[in-house]
Design an enzyme around this catalytic site. Structure first.
Site, PDB file in Angstrom:
ATOM      1  N   GLY A 165      -0.671   5.222  -4.191  1.00  8.75           N
ATOM      2  CA  GLY A 165      -1.780   5.159  -3.921  1.00  8.75           C
ATOM      3  C   GLY A 165      -1.993   4.120  -2.468  1.00  8.75           C
ATOM      4  CB  CYS A 166      -1.278   4.794   0.824  1.00  5.97           C
ATOM      5  SG  CYS A 166      -1.154   3.746   2.293  1.00  5.97           S
TER       6      CYS A 166
END
Length: 278
Positions: A120-121
């Site tokens: 999750g960026c």
């Protein structure tokens, strides 16, 4: 244990679960058994032949993930600029070859984004503080939502999370229509990935994002709210808390942000006018 780990496939053929031998301990007594883990793999996104980002994700619904990520990260402005993609299985993970409009690709190169991501960026490749908050058009979502429907939607979403039920290690994002029906759920080890997969799926279906609500099983972080606002979603309900940055963005974008949506209680952090109460 005498056996090899096994994998389980979902409907799209992706190996998303892995069975492994474990040793359980309770009250000082051990026992050998099996457990189920959510598969996490590096997923590389390549635009027009140029590597862009590597994410850690569940290897399912990657075509929808590619479209959703491209939209919510502002790489493209409309699904029509996404010409297609192919998923290549490699020894290291998955490589997604994405073809986008030439004009959008030129703008992408100008942003000089090339980053190895984490699970999750939300700020992938951001190089300066003034790039964090992208310009957003205030959402035009006007219909009120019944909190009873939201609470029911949260409960219904759980029943539609097979990865979470079997592994306990994934997040989910769901879309609830105006009638209070949960019509689509996507799961991933990363909360941002689950959201991108959902929005990619709904974009392919030409969903009207001004008529429905987004439900998420994570905290309402800034990145999650920004992705929702980028798609003109007016109501976001999270099972956990928002952050201060997320609330600020929701206020500015005209987005109703609800946190701690559990059982019969919830907290509205921004734009309560869309929450229908009597």
């Amino acid at each position: 244990m005498g056996h090899d780990p096994k994998t389980t496939e979902l409907s799209d053929g992706a190996d998303t679960l892995k069975q492994v031998p474990v040793w359980r301990f309770r009250d000082g007594v051990s026992s050998a058994s099996d457990d189920v883990l959510a598969v996490e793999l590096p997923v590389a996104l390549e635009y027009n032949g140029i590597s862009h980002v590597v994410m850690l994700a569940s290897p399912a619904d990657l075509e929808d993930f590619a479209l959703g990520f491209s939209l919510t990260e502002g790489i493209i402005g409309d699904p029509s600029e996404f010409y297609g993609c192919e998923v290549e299985e490699t020894a290291e993970g998955r490589l997604v070859h994405i073809d986008i409009a030439a004009e959008r690709f030129l703008k992408l190169k100008e942003r000089r984004r090339n980053l190895t991501g984490r699970t999750g960026c939300g700020l992938c490749g951001t190089e300066a503080l003034d790039q964090v908050v992208r310009p957003l058009v205030p959402v035009a979502h006007r219909h009120a939502v019944d909190p009873v429907q939201l609470i029911g939607g949260m409960r219904a979403m759980y029943a539609l999370q097979p990865l979470q039920q079997l592994s306990g290690a994934t997040h989910a994002a769901a879309w609830m229509n105006e009638a209070g029906e949960v019509v689509c759920v996507r799961e991933d080890v990363g909360r941002h990935n689950a959201l991108d997969k959902l929005l990619g799926t709904l974009s392919r279906q030409k969903t009207d994002f001004a008529r429905g609500s987004l439900l998420i099983t994570s905290r309402a972080s800034f990145e999650m709210v920004q992705k929702a606002a980028a798609m003109h979603i007016g109501v976001v309900a999270a099972i956990s808390a928002p952050t201060s940055f997320a609330v600020r963005l929701a206020e500015q974008a005209g987005l109703t942000l609800i946190g701690f949506m559990r059982d019969a209680s919830y907290v509205v952090y921004a734009h309560p006018e869309r929450v229908h109460t009597e």
